[in-house]
Structure formats: structure tokens, C-alpha cells
Design a protein around this motif. Structure first.
Motif, PDB file in Angstrom:
ATOM      1  N   ASP A 101      -1.477   9.208 -10.685  1.00  0.00           N
ATOM      2  CA  ASP A 101      -2.379   9.830  -9.788  1.00  0.00           C
ATOM      3  C   ASP A 101      -3.608   8.733  -9.331  1.00  0.00           C
ATOM      4  O   ASP A 101      -4.940   9.301  -9.740  1.00  0.00           O
ATOM      5  CB  ASP A 101      -2.779  10.749 -10.322  1.00  0.00           C
ATOM      6  CG  ASP A 101      -3.486  12.257  -9.340  1.00  0.00           C
ATOM      7  OD1 ASP A 101      -3.435  11.948  -8.224  1.00  0.00           O
ATOM      8  OD2 ASP A 101      -4.123  12.461 -10.077  1.00  0.00           O
ATOM      9  N   MET A 102      -3.723   7.516  -9.295  1.00  0.00           N
ATOM     10  CA  MET A 102      -4.541   6.511  -8.993  1.00  0.00           C
ATOM     11  C   MET A 102      -4.376   5.514  -8.411  1.00  0.00           C
ATOM     12  O   MET A 102      -3.011   4.955  -9.583  1.00  0.00           O
ATOM     13  CB  MET A 102      -5.814   6.780 -10.530  1.00  0.00           C
ATOM     14  CG  MET A 102      -5.466   5.928 -11.051  1.00  0.00           C
ATOM     15  SD  MET A 102      -6.522   6.001 -12.468  1.00  0.00           S
ATOM     16  CE  MET A 102      -8.063   5.925 -11.742  1.00  0.00           C
ATOM     17  N   SER A 103      -5.299   4.562  -7.438  1.00  0.00           N
ATOM     18  CA  SER A 103      -4.357   3.257  -7.373  1.00  0.00           C
ATOM     19  C   SER A 103      -4.623   2.502  -8.924  1.00  0.00           C
ATOM     20  O   SER A 103      -5.398   2.719  -9.232  1.00  0.00           O
ATOM     21  CB  SER A 103      -5.290   2.827  -6.496  1.00  0.00           C
ATOM     22  OG  SER A 103      -6.697   2.974  -6.343  1.00  0.00           O
ATOM     23  N   VAL A 104      -4.199   1.770  -8.704  1.00  0.00           N
ATOM     24  CA  VAL A 104      -4.532  -0.215  -9.636  1.00  0.00           C
ATOM     25  C   VAL A 104      -5.961  -0.431  -9.207  1.00  0.00           C
ATOM     26  O   VAL A 104      -6.677  -1.091 -10.390  1.00  0.00           O
ATOM     27  CB  VAL A 104      -3.268  -0.760  -9.546  1.00  0.00           C
ATOM     28  CG1 VAL A 104      -3.453  -2.405 -10.520  1.00  0.00           C
ATOM     29  CG2 VAL A 104      -1.961  -0.344  -9.320  1.00  0.00           C
ATOM     30  N   ARG A 105      -5.998  -0.757  -8.182  1.00  0.00           N
ATOM     31  CA  ARG A 105      -8.143  -1.133  -8.051  1.00  0.00           C
ATOM     32  C   ARG A 105      -8.890  -0.441  -8.676  1.00  0.00           C
ATOM     33  O   ARG A 105      -9.668  -0.984  -8.420  1.00  0.00           O
ATOM     34  CB  ARG A 105      -7.735  -1.125  -6.033  1.00  0.00           C
ATOM     35  CG  ARG A 105      -8.232  -0.025  -5.236  1.00  0.00           C
ATOM     36  CD  ARG A 105      -8.731  -0.559  -4.087  1.00  0.00           C
ATOM     37  NE  ARG A 105      -9.093   0.432  -3.513  1.00  0.00           N
ATOM     38  CZ  ARG A 105      -7.870   1.335  -3.171  1.00  0.00           C
ATOM     39  NH1 ARG A 105      -7.028   1.577  -3.231  1.00  0.00           N
ATOM     40  NH2 ARG A 105      -8.105   3.010  -1.774  1.00  0.00           N
ATOM     41  N   ASP A 106      -8.555   1.653  -8.431  1.00  0.00           N
ATOM     42  CA  ASP A 106      -9.404   1.744  -9.388  1.00  0.00           C
ATOM     43  C   ASP A 106      -9.598   2.163  -9.970  1.00  0.00           C
ATOM     44  O   ASP A 106     -10.357   2.151 -11.515  1.00  0.00           O
ATOM     45  CB  ASP A 106      -9.299   3.352  -8.715  1.00  0.00           C
ATOM     46  CG  ASP A 106      -9.470   3.646  -7.293  1.00  0.00           C
ATOM     47  OD1 ASP A 106     -10.714   3.136  -6.859  1.00  0.00           O
ATOM     48  OD2 ASP A 106      -8.893   4.379  -6.270  1.00  0.00           O
ATOM     49  N   GLU A 215       4.219  -1.920  -8.376  1.00  0.00           N
ATOM     50  CA  GLU A 215       4.618  -1.416  -8.025  1.00  0.00           C
ATOM     51  C   GLU A 215       4.938   0.172  -7.513  1.00  0.00           C
ATOM     52  O   GLU A 215       4.891   0.802  -8.800  1.00  0.00           O
ATOM     53  CB  GLU A 215       7.010  -2.162  -7.755  1.00  0.00           C
ATOM     54  CG  GLU A 215       6.793  -3.533  -7.352  1.00  0.00           C
ATOM     55  CD  GLU A 215       7.486  -3.825  -7.595  1.00  0.00           C
ATOM     56  OE1 GLU A 215       9.064  -2.916  -7.446  1.00  0.00           O
ATOM     57  OE2 GLU A 215       8.192  -4.991  -7.165  1.00  0.00           O
ATOM     58  N   ARG A 216       4.778   0.886  -6.261  1.00  0.00           N
ATOM     59  CA  ARG A 216       5.128   2.312  -6.118  1.00  0.00           C
ATOM     60  C   ARG A 216       6.340   2.929  -6.822  1.00  0.00           C
ATOM     61  O   ARG A 216       6.722   2.040  -6.303  1.00  0.00           O
ATOM     62  CB  ARG A 216       4.632   2.381  -4.637  1.00  0.00           C
ATOM     63  CG  ARG A 216       4.631   4.180  -4.115  1.00  0.00           C
ATOM     64  CD  ARG A 216       3.223   4.220  -4.902  1.00  0.00           C
ATOM     65  NE  ARG A 216       3.031   5.922  -4.817  1.00  0.00           N
ATOM     66  CZ  ARG A 216       2.879   6.748  -3.053  1.00  0.00           C
ATOM     67  NH1 ARG A 216       1.719   5.377  -2.717  1.00  0.00           N
ATOM     68  NH2 ARG A 216       2.673   8.148  -3.572  1.00  0.00           N
ATOM     69  N   ILE A 217       6.300   3.374  -7.450  1.00  0.00           N
ATOM     70  CA  ILE A 217       7.723   4.488  -7.719  1.00  0.00           C
ATOM     71  C   ILE A 217       7.402   5.794  -7.649  1.00  0.00           C
ATOM     72  O   ILE A 217       6.785   5.935  -6.744  1.00  0.00           O
ATOM     73  CB  ILE A 217       7.975   3.981  -8.816  1.00  0.00           C
ATOM     74  CG1 ILE A 217       7.169   4.741  -9.712  1.00  0.00           C
ATOM     75  CG2 ILE A 217       8.477   2.758  -9.413  1.00  0.00           C
ATOM     76  CD1 ILE A 217       7.550   4.680 -11.135  1.00  0.00           C
ATOM     77  N   HIS A 218       8.665   6.025  -6.214  1.00  0.00           N
ATOM     78  CA  HIS A 218       8.861   7.373  -5.966  1.00  0.00           C
ATOM     79  C   HIS A 218       9.599   8.135  -6.680  1.00  0.00           C
ATOM     80  O   HIS A 218       8.971   9.773  -7.371  1.00  0.00           O
ATOM     81  CB  HIS A 218       9.010   7.648  -4.184  1.00  0.00           C
ATOM     82  CG  HIS A 218       7.928   6.611  -4.022  1.00  0.00           C
ATOM     83  ND1 HIS A 218       7.211   7.355  -2.987  1.00  0.00           N
ATOM     84  CD2 HIS A 218       8.560   5.882  -3.839  1.00  0.00           C
ATOM     85  CE1 HIS A 218       6.196   5.648  -2.287  1.00  0.00           C
ATOM     86  NE2 HIS A 218       7.653   5.140  -2.342  1.00  0.00           N
ATOM     87  N   LYS A 242       0.886   9.861  -6.899  1.00  0.00           N
ATOM     88  CA  LYS A 242       1.350   8.862  -7.330  1.00  0.00           C
ATOM     89  C   LYS A 242       1.160   8.284  -8.366  1.00  0.00           C
ATOM     90  O   LYS A 242       0.585   8.384  -9.058  1.00  0.00           O
ATOM     91  CB  LYS A 242      -0.223   7.723  -6.061  1.00  0.00           C
ATOM     92  CG  LYS A 242      -0.507   8.540  -5.186  1.00  0.00           C
ATOM     93  CD  LYS A 242      -0.908   8.072  -3.751  1.00  0.00           C
ATOM     94  CE  LYS A 242      -1.127   8.503  -2.330  1.00  0.00           C
ATOM     95  NZ  LYS A 242      -2.056   7.991  -1.555  1.00  0.00           N
ATOM     96  N   VAL A 243       2.421   7.216  -8.453  1.00  0.00           N
ATOM     97  CA  VAL A 243       2.547   6.347  -9.879  1.00  0.00           C
ATOM     98  C   VAL A 243       2.880   4.896  -9.646  1.00  0.00           C
ATOM     99  O   VAL A 243       3.858   4.309  -8.229  1.00  0.00           O
ATOM    100  CB  VAL A 243       3.899   7.259 -10.384  1.00  0.00           C
ATOM    101  CG1 VAL A 243       3.874   6.910 -11.788  1.00  0.00           C
ATOM    102  CG2 VAL A 243       3.040   8.044 -10.757  1.00  0.00           C
TER     103      VAL A 243
END
Length: 268
Positions: A101-106, A215-218, A242-243
Motif C-alpha cells: 500500500d505504498m511505493s518503494v520510493r516513499d 517488482e510489482r505483483i498483482h 499495491k504490493v
């Protein structure tokens, strides 16, 4: 020799797990664990908490609350260093962590590298980090038009103030165009280096580099309840978050210390 401690943090690595304590004390005891009601079948066992708490005073004549905090300044600094690195650089939850539930850059503020050039421009290292622009490009990198200077006091021939947006200083409308981080080297670093010294008698050095690729997984099944109610049904709804999955990378290689250029090599 028997020791009692309280785990403060668990540091997960690829090949080991390190346990750090904030309370710890070792002591000699004439009692053995079986005599105080503790029994286990292996080196690491899970015990009932009540049985453990009742057995400690019999072993060391102290309650768990009497076990002292570790008063070692060097050790406390090490714990602080681990905490800061986990929070700023990561991976805080181990080499195979999931960021939810958050982006890697955040989540992490340092240690991010962008590809120097895109795959279409001849980059043989791939460009999976910019597959989804909405998850890669920060909001503050959005290109915005600069407002035109205000024209206060300026009047037309008829004595009226100009009413067009440009004259009022509003400038052009904001654009939603985004900067491609893979092509803008002033925003995100694409490489880093290190300088070091070795003994003059050394003939070779071993280099170890470790990093992670997210990597984004769904297909993960992780959801959350949306705070805003569904406008059609009036009920709160479950939405998929988002994971990002961390994939450990890196390895070791040996470099010969001899005159001449060093060929391009990868530890992974």
C-alpha cells in the motif's frame, strides 16, 4: 551457564538471522531447566509464557522485570545504526520483504538507482524499474508551467484592466506531462562509486555487492477497506492494495590487482 534476554529486534539476512537483545543477563545456576519444569527437544523451542516466567526466579533468583537493560554504549549505537539504515535504506523486513500500500520510493529515501538509459537506447541491463510511471515518478517531479508575471496597474486604451489569463498572471494551465526518470540524470542517480586503499603486497581483492530489485505483483490477495464509501451502494468497499516484492540481487567476484583497464563485470 544460563542466560536470559529479551529480543529487541530481529535482523534477517539471506544466510542467517541475527537476534538483538535490549535486556540480557547470564549467570551460573545449580539448577537445570528440567528441575524447574522446562523441557525442550531441540536447541530452539517455543515455551508457554507462564511456564517460562515462573521458572526464571527459580533459575536465577530474579524476576523477568529485574533482568537489567544492556548498558553498553557501543552496542546501543549499533542498534541505532541498524534502526536508521532500516528506515532510510532498507530492507526493513528482510531480503524478501513485501511493501504494501505504498511505493518503494516513499518507503525508503536513499539507495535508489535509476537505469542510465532505457532499453530502447541500448541498455542491456533492462529497465523494469520504470514499467509503471504512476508508481515510479514522484508527484513533485510533475512539470508545471511557470505563471506569467502579474500586470497589476496595466490598463488598455479604454482604461479597463485586461481580462485574459495571461495578463492576470495566471499563466498557462498546468500540464500533466511527467518526467521520465530514466532520461533525466539530474533527478535520480544511475550509478555510484567507491574509493579505497589496499596493502601494496595484495595481489587480488574480493568484491561483494548486494542490492534488491522491487517488482510489482498483482496476485497477492491483500486488500484494505476504502475510507470513502461507495457512492452507488453507500457501503465501504474492499480494494486491492499495491504490493511490491523485493528480489535479492548481488554476489561476489575476485579482481586481480594488476596494471591495465578493468573489464566490465557483474557480481550477479
Amino acid at each position: 551457564m544460563i542466560a536470559v534476554g529479551r529480543i529487541f529486534r530481529i535482523q534477517q539476512e539471506l544466510d542467517c538471522v541475527a537476534l538483538y537483545f535490549d535486556r540480557f543477563e547470564s549467570f551460573s545456576s545449580t539448577q537445570v531447566t528440567s528441575q524447574v519444569g522446562l523441557s525442550y527437544d531441540s536447541r530452539i523451542s517455543r515455551l508457554q509464557w507462564t511456564d517460562f516466567a515462573e521458572a526464571i526466579p527459580k533459575l536465577c533468583c530474579k524476576t523477568l522485570a529485574d533482568i537489567p537493560l544492556i548498558d553498553d554504549s557501543a552496542y546501543v549505537r549499533e542498534l541505532l545504526q541498524h534502526a536508521v539504515m532500516d528506515d532510510l535504506l532498507g530492507p526493513a523486513n528482510g531480503p524478501n520483504e513485501l511493501i504494501k500500500d505504498m511505493s518503494v520510493r516513499d518507503r525508503y529515501l536513499v539507495g535508489k538507482l535509476a537505469p542510465r538509459e532505457t532499453l530502447d537506447e541500448g541498455n542491456d541491463w533492462g529497465n523494469s524499474a520504470v514499467d509503471e510511471a504512476e508508481d515510479v515518478v514522484p508527484d513533485d517531479l510533475e512539470v508545471k508551467a511557470k505563471p506569467a508575471p502579474p500586470t497589476a496597474g496595466k490598463r488598455t486604451k479604454g482604461g479597463e484592466q485586461p481580462k485574459d489569463d495571461e495578463a492576470l498572471g495566471k499563466g498557462e494551465p498546468e500540464t500533466s506531462d511527467e518526467i521520465d526518470v530514466s532520461k533525466n540524470q539530474s533527478l535520480v542517480p544511475s550509478s555510484f562509486g567507491i574509493t579505497f586503499c589496499v596493502d601494496g603486497e595484495a595481489e587480488r581483492i574480493e568484491v561483494e555487492a548486494r542490492w534488491g530489485r522491487y517488482e510489482r505483483i498483482h496476485d497477492h490477495g491483500i486488500t484494505k477497506t476504502r475510507k470513502n464509501k461507495n457512492k452507488k451502494t453507500g457501503k465501504e468497499e474492499e480494494i486491492e492494495v499495491k504490493v511490491w516484492q523485493r528480489i535479492p540481487c548481488g554476489g561476489k567476484m575476485v579482481l586481480d590487482l594488476k596494471q591495465g583497464p578493468v573489464s566490465r563485470r557483474s557480481p550477479d
